[in-house]
Design a protein around this motif. Structure first.
Motif, PDB file in Angstrom:
ATOM      1  N   TYR A  55       0.862  -1.171   0.000  1.00 24.62           N
ATOM      2  CA  TYR A  55       0.000   0.000   0.000  1.00 24.62           C
ATOM      3  C   TYR A  55       0.904   1.228   0.000  1.00 24.62           C
ATOM      4  O   TYR A  55       1.837   1.304   0.796  1.00 24.62           O
ATOM      5  CB  TYR A  55      -0.906   0.027   1.242  1.00 24.62           C
ATOM      6  N   PRO A  56       0.648   2.163  -0.915  1.00 28.36           N
ATOM      7  CA  PRO A  56       1.589   3.289  -1.014  1.00 28.36           C
ATOM      8  C   PRO A  56       1.520   4.229   0.182  1.00 28.36           C
ATOM      9  O   PRO A  56       0.430   4.558   0.638  1.00 28.36           O
ATOM     10  CB  PRO A  56       1.135   4.019  -2.284  1.00 28.36           C
ATOM     11  N   ILE A  57       2.671   4.602   0.704  1.00 25.38           N
ATOM     12  CA  ILE A  57       2.760   5.711   1.660  1.00 25.38           C
ATOM     13  C   ILE A  57       4.166   6.291   1.591  1.00 25.38           C
ATOM     14  O   ILE A  57       5.150   5.554   1.534  1.00 25.38           O
ATOM     15  CB  ILE A  57       2.408   5.280   3.109  1.00 25.38           C
ATOM     16  N   THR A  58       4.235   7.591   1.559  1.00 27.27           N
ATOM     17  CA  THR A  58       5.513   8.300   1.563  1.00 27.27           C
ATOM     18  C   THR A  58       6.152   8.141   2.936  1.00 27.27           C
ATOM     19  O   THR A  58       5.446   8.246   3.932  1.00 27.27           O
ATOM     20  CB  THR A  58       5.255   9.794   1.283  1.00 27.27           C
ATOM     21  N   THR A  95       7.029   4.236  -0.388  1.00 34.51           N
ATOM     22  CA  THR A  95       6.385   3.730  -1.604  1.00 34.51           C
ATOM     23  C   THR A  95       7.328   3.100  -2.629  1.00 34.51           C
ATOM     24  O   THR A  95       6.996   2.081  -3.224  1.00 34.51           O
ATOM     25  CB  THR A  95       5.604   4.876  -2.279  1.00 34.51           C
ATOM     26  N   VAL A 131       8.019  -0.855  -2.591  1.00 38.21           N
ATOM     27  CA  VAL A 131       7.088  -1.806  -3.210  1.00 38.21           C
ATOM     28  C   VAL A 131       6.902  -1.516  -4.696  1.00 38.21           C
ATOM     29  O   VAL A 131       6.604  -2.421  -5.478  1.00 38.21           O
ATOM     30  CB  VAL A 131       5.734  -1.843  -2.468  1.00 38.21           C
ATOM     31  N   GLU A 132       7.114  -0.256  -5.080  1.00 31.79           N
ATOM     32  CA  GLU A 132       7.055   0.064  -6.507  1.00 31.79           C
ATOM     33  C   GLU A 132       8.117  -0.721  -7.264  1.00 31.79           C
ATOM     34  O   GLU A 132       7.859  -1.338  -8.296  1.00 31.79           O
ATOM     35  CB  GLU A 132       7.309   1.566  -6.680  1.00 31.79           C
ATOM     36  N   HIS A 155      -2.320  -5.806  -4.082  1.00 37.35           N
ATOM     37  CA  HIS A 155      -2.519  -4.352  -3.962  1.00 37.35           C
ATOM     38  C   HIS A 155      -3.691  -4.132  -3.016  1.00 37.35           C
ATOM     39  O   HIS A 155      -4.841  -4.056  -3.437  1.00 37.35           O
ATOM     40  CB  HIS A 155      -2.826  -3.735  -5.329  1.00 37.35           C
ATOM     41  N   VAL A 156      -3.400  -4.042  -1.753  1.00 37.70           N
ATOM     42  CA  VAL A 156      -4.458  -3.961  -0.752  1.00 37.70           C
ATOM     43  C   VAL A 156      -5.030  -2.547  -0.676  1.00 37.70           C
ATOM     44  O   VAL A 156      -4.553  -1.648  -1.350  1.00 37.70           O
ATOM     45  CB  VAL A 156      -3.931  -4.392   0.631  1.00 37.70           C
ATOM     46  N   GLU A 157      -6.072  -2.379   0.165  1.00 33.48           N
ATOM     47  CA  GLU A 157      -6.754  -1.093   0.214  1.00 33.48           C
ATOM     48  C   GLU A 157      -6.387  -0.263   1.433  1.00 33.48           C
ATOM     49  O   GLU A 157      -6.880   0.855   1.584  1.00 33.48           O
ATOM     50  CB  GLU A 157      -8.270  -1.298   0.118  1.00 33.48           C
ATOM     51  N   SER A 158      -5.520  -0.774   2.301  1.00 33.17           N
ATOM     52  CA  SER A 158      -5.025   0.025   3.424  1.00 33.17           C
ATOM     53  C   SER A 158      -3.862  -0.727   4.057  1.00 33.17           C
ATOM     54  O   SER A 158      -3.638  -1.901   3.768  1.00 33.17           O
ATOM     55  CB  SER A 158      -6.116   0.246   4.474  1.00 33.17           C
ATOM     56  N   GLU A 159      -3.144  -0.055   4.935  1.00 31.70           N
ATOM     57  CA  GLU A 159      -2.028  -0.719   5.616  1.00 31.70           C
ATOM     58  C   GLU A 159      -2.536  -1.799   6.569  1.00 31.70           C
ATOM     59  O   GLU A 159      -1.860  -2.798   6.794  1.00 31.70           O
ATOM     60  CB  GLU A 159      -1.196   0.300   6.391  1.00 31.70           C
ATOM     61  N   GLN A 172       1.848   6.951   9.409  1.00 31.39           N
ATOM     62  CA  GLN A 172       0.435   6.659   9.629  1.00 31.39           C
ATOM     63  C   GLN A 172       0.109   5.221   9.216  1.00 31.39           C
ATOM     64  O   GLN A 172      -0.810   4.616   9.763  1.00 31.39           O
ATOM     65  CB  GLN A 172      -0.443   7.627   8.834  1.00 31.39           C
ATOM     66  N   LEU A 180      -1.686   2.552  11.503  1.00 25.04           N
ATOM     67  CA  LEU A 180      -2.883   1.807  11.109  1.00 25.04           C
ATOM     68  C   LEU A 180      -2.657   0.297  11.228  1.00 25.04           C
ATOM     69  O   LEU A 180      -3.585  -0.474  11.447  1.00 25.04           O
ATOM     70  CB  LEU A 180      -3.294   2.182   9.678  1.00 25.04           C
TER      71      LEU A 180
END
Lengths: 279, 398
Positions: free
Chosen positions: B30-33, B36, B39-40, B57-61, B85, B89
């Motif tokens: 899941y992308p997060i700065t 990211t 996993v990219e 490709h999940v919808e949240s951490e 964050q 989560l």
């Protein structure tokens, strides 16, 4: 100098925080078009005396779209990724006299916060949620979002997206929202018209705005030029007065984005049901 | 192993290369700065056929770690990554992963926690994870970040440990900064960490239930076992690093000592700020005749109390740099809390003072480090009773 100052004045300046400008959105981004249209609708509602500025709040989660809450000169909150709707729900519950508007992106509203969207619609709570759908996680650099059309390239699907996009319009309609519409940045007057109307609705109102992100969405599908991407979207857009809900699914390759008002009804809202406001 | 080819890799890419070498089976992303690009890069490896793994490709951490738990419970070698964050989560599932004894490896590109929203680096997210039952390491160079992934699987999957592992790097300062890295090839990596399911997995032929109700009669024993596993993790860390040195030629200790041989004073630090301190020691302190050294904590959980105290007990005064705050605690910064407890239980009387610096990406400059060194030196000849009860807040506007 006075003439220059007058020229530099924008019709929506009074609703924006000029000290926060220029905004962070990339050149060619569709979000500015959408925010302009939203604010024109809000302005009309204020001028009509229907909305009071001090009783209107903009709530955003995380993402490019959610930054809109930073640029508008209203009470606003920039919350956590996906949690703008719960924040807005709490606000509305305590201040039912306020008009609470959530602006967020597709990843924020339908991805990480999708569960909250479903339940806010099911509850038919008196909120307006505007979801800017650029079909990608844009702020983090263009990763696959749950709204990305099948087959498209993103940074995390370099050989094409094998998944199907979530049909948010149908989801929210199924959950029982009073108002569900889809607009696109190719047709700003539609955005304005739907927002104007939604601001007058009781219960849960949801507007999806199909937006363009040339920088990270367009780039990966060979349309980095903002005009090319906008034209590509325009070719795929169909406007209908009252489209059937089954027309709401979209695809990019050979597909269509059917714009229009999918749901417009007046079921009892959450605040009516709990007796906070009279039906 | 000398003379091998090096690549210019960012911290994040260095981690992705190591994950590829570890031949993981499942990656949940899941992308997060600023995480990211880890996993990219991995999705690129998978798409190119360089790595045979499932990418979810999940919808949240929360879902990212949940998917990792599920995949690991099915016997897969699993990887995920997050920041800030996203870690917050994941918090609920972090306890599930460690209590179910699933050897998941997660990379963390550390970043400040909201609010206000801040995408820059500090250790708030890392420290918030410190009591979740995960083995935790923090690297200092991109090569170390790369190697830590391989070490992490070695420790996590050891039958005496079976705990998930976090390998952290500092967001931006390392995640997006390029350094020469000698990547470990898959063949040699898999000799070091052969793919073998050492943990309890779901098996349709022999059905088990994972994570059901643990009544008061049984729950406590699970926790006690986790505590023991954490102690074992320390032994296994030592074995693993020794073997790693033999195979790959690079030595890692739970604690890195810099110019400590003749040191009279030391600063204790973690992550990239240790580099600033090293530079200060060489360019400033030593030139002024101050016998200052650095103690860099690499292994944070289990905490290497013995070796740190052995060194600290011979010093005149010590300063601990925290890049996070433990609000309302009796100490100030979380690293300082661990150091103080270790000092008390080992009877170490050296005065130890706390500095909180660099929150939310604020740079820690030479001037800041000088202020810390001055405050540490001022404790020379003093006792621990003279140590300020409040941390020094370095570089903040009051």
């Amino acid at each position: 100098m006075e003439a220059v100052r007058r020229l530099r004045k924008h019709p929506l300046d009074g609703l924006l925080r000029p000290e926060r400008l220029p905004h962070l959105w990339c050149p060619g981004c569709g979000l500015g078009i959408a925010l302009g249209a939203i604010l024109r609708a809000v302005k009309r509602r204020i001028e009509e005396g229907y909305l009071q500025r001090e009783k209107t709040a903009f709530i955003g989660g995380i993402g490019c779209s959610a930054r809109a809450s930073l640029y508008v000169d209203f009470d606003s909150a920039h919350t956590v990724h996906g949690r703008a709707i719960p924040f807005a729900t709490g606000l509305k519950a305590v201040r039912p006299d306020m008009k609470v508007i959530v602006i967020g992106g597709d990843g924020d509203i339908a991805g990480i916060g999708g569960n909250h969207l479903m339940h806010a619609a099911r509850r038919n709570i008196d909120l307006l949620v505007i979801m800017m759908n650029n079909m990608v996680y844009a702020m983090t650099g263009g990763q696959l979002a749950p709204t990305t059309p099948t087959g498209l390239y993103t940074t995390t699907t370099p050989y094409g997206n094998p998944e199907r996009p979530i049909n948010v319009v149908k989801l929210v309609a199924t959950m029982g929202a009073n108002y569900v519409a889809r607009a696109a940045v190719t047709h700003p007057p539609l955005i304005e018209r739907y927002v104007y109307k939604a601001l007058g609705k009781k219960g849960f109102a949801f507007i999806e705005v199909i937006s363009t992100c040339p920088e990270v969405f367009g780039r990966h599908i060979g349309m980095r030029d903002a005009v090319d991407l906008l034209n590509a979207l325009r070719e795929r857009v169909v406007v209908k007065q009252r489209p059937h809900i089954d027309e709401s699914y979209y695809e990019w390759e050979g597909g269509k984005f059917v714009l229009g008002e999918y749901v417009d009804k007046d079921d009892p809202s959450y605040l009516e049901r709990i007796g906070v406001i009279k039906g | 192993m000398a003379g091998k080819k090096k690549l210019p890799l960012s911290g994040n890419t260095a981690i992705a290369y190591a994950v590829k070498a570890a031949d993981v089976d499942v990656i949940s992303a899941y992308p997060i700065t600023p995480q990211t690009t880890i996993v990219e890069k991995l999705t690129e490896f998978v798409a190119n056929g360089e790595l045979d793994a499932e990418v979810i490709h999940v919808e949240s951490e929360h879902s990212a770690l949940s998917a990792a738990v599920g995949a690991s419970a099915a016997g897969a070698r699993v990887f995920t990554a997050s920041s800030s964050q996203g870690i917050a989560l994941m918090y609920e599932i972090m306890f599930i992963a460690s209590s179910m004894r699933l050897p998941i490896v997660m990379a963390m590109a550390t970043r400040a926690l909201s609010a206000p929203i801040n995408i820059w680096n500090d250790h708030s997210d890392f420290m918030a994870a410190s009591d979740t039952g995960w083995v935790m390491m923090m690297a200092h160079t991109n090569q170390e970040a790369h190697d830590d992934i391989i070490l992490a699987y070695k420790i996590a999957e050891h039958p005496d440990v079976l705990l998930p592992v976090i390998t952290a790097i500092d967001g931006y300062f390392m995640s997006h900064t390029i350094e020469p890295v000698e990547p470990i090839e898959r063949e040699e990596a898999l000799k070091f960490i052969p793919k073998k399911v050492t943990w309890s997995v779901l098996d349709p032929d022999n059905p088990v239930t994972m994570g059901p109700l643990g009544t008061p009669e049984w729950y406590y024993e699970f926790k006690r076992q986790q505590h023991e596993a954490m102690k074992k993790a320390r032994e296994v860390f030592d074995e693993a690093t020794k073997e790693f040195e033999k195979v790959f030629g690079r030595r890692y200790e739970p604690v890195e000592y810099f110019m400590m041989d003749d040191a009279e004073y030391a600063l204790v630090a973690m992550g990239s700020v240790a580099g600033n301190v090293k530079a200060y020691i060489v360019k400033e302190a030593r030139k002024r005749g101050i016998k200052l050294g650095l103690i860099r904590v690499k292994l944070f959980r289990p905490f290497p109390a013995e070796e740190i105290m052995e060194v600290i007990s011979n010093l005149k005064a010590v300063g601990v740099i925290d890049r996070a705050l433990a609000f309302g605690s009796s100490y100030g910064g979380p690293l300082y809390g661990d150091i103080l407890s270790a000092a008390y239980t080992r009877g170490v009387d050296t005065p130890i003072v706390n500095f909180v610096a660099g929150l939310g990406g604020r740079p820690v400059t030479f001037r800041d480090i000088k202020a810390m060194v001055d405050a540490t030196l001022a404790l020379d000849g003093k006792t621990r009773k003279d140590v300020p009860k409040e941390p020094y807040f370095i570089g903040v506007r009051e």
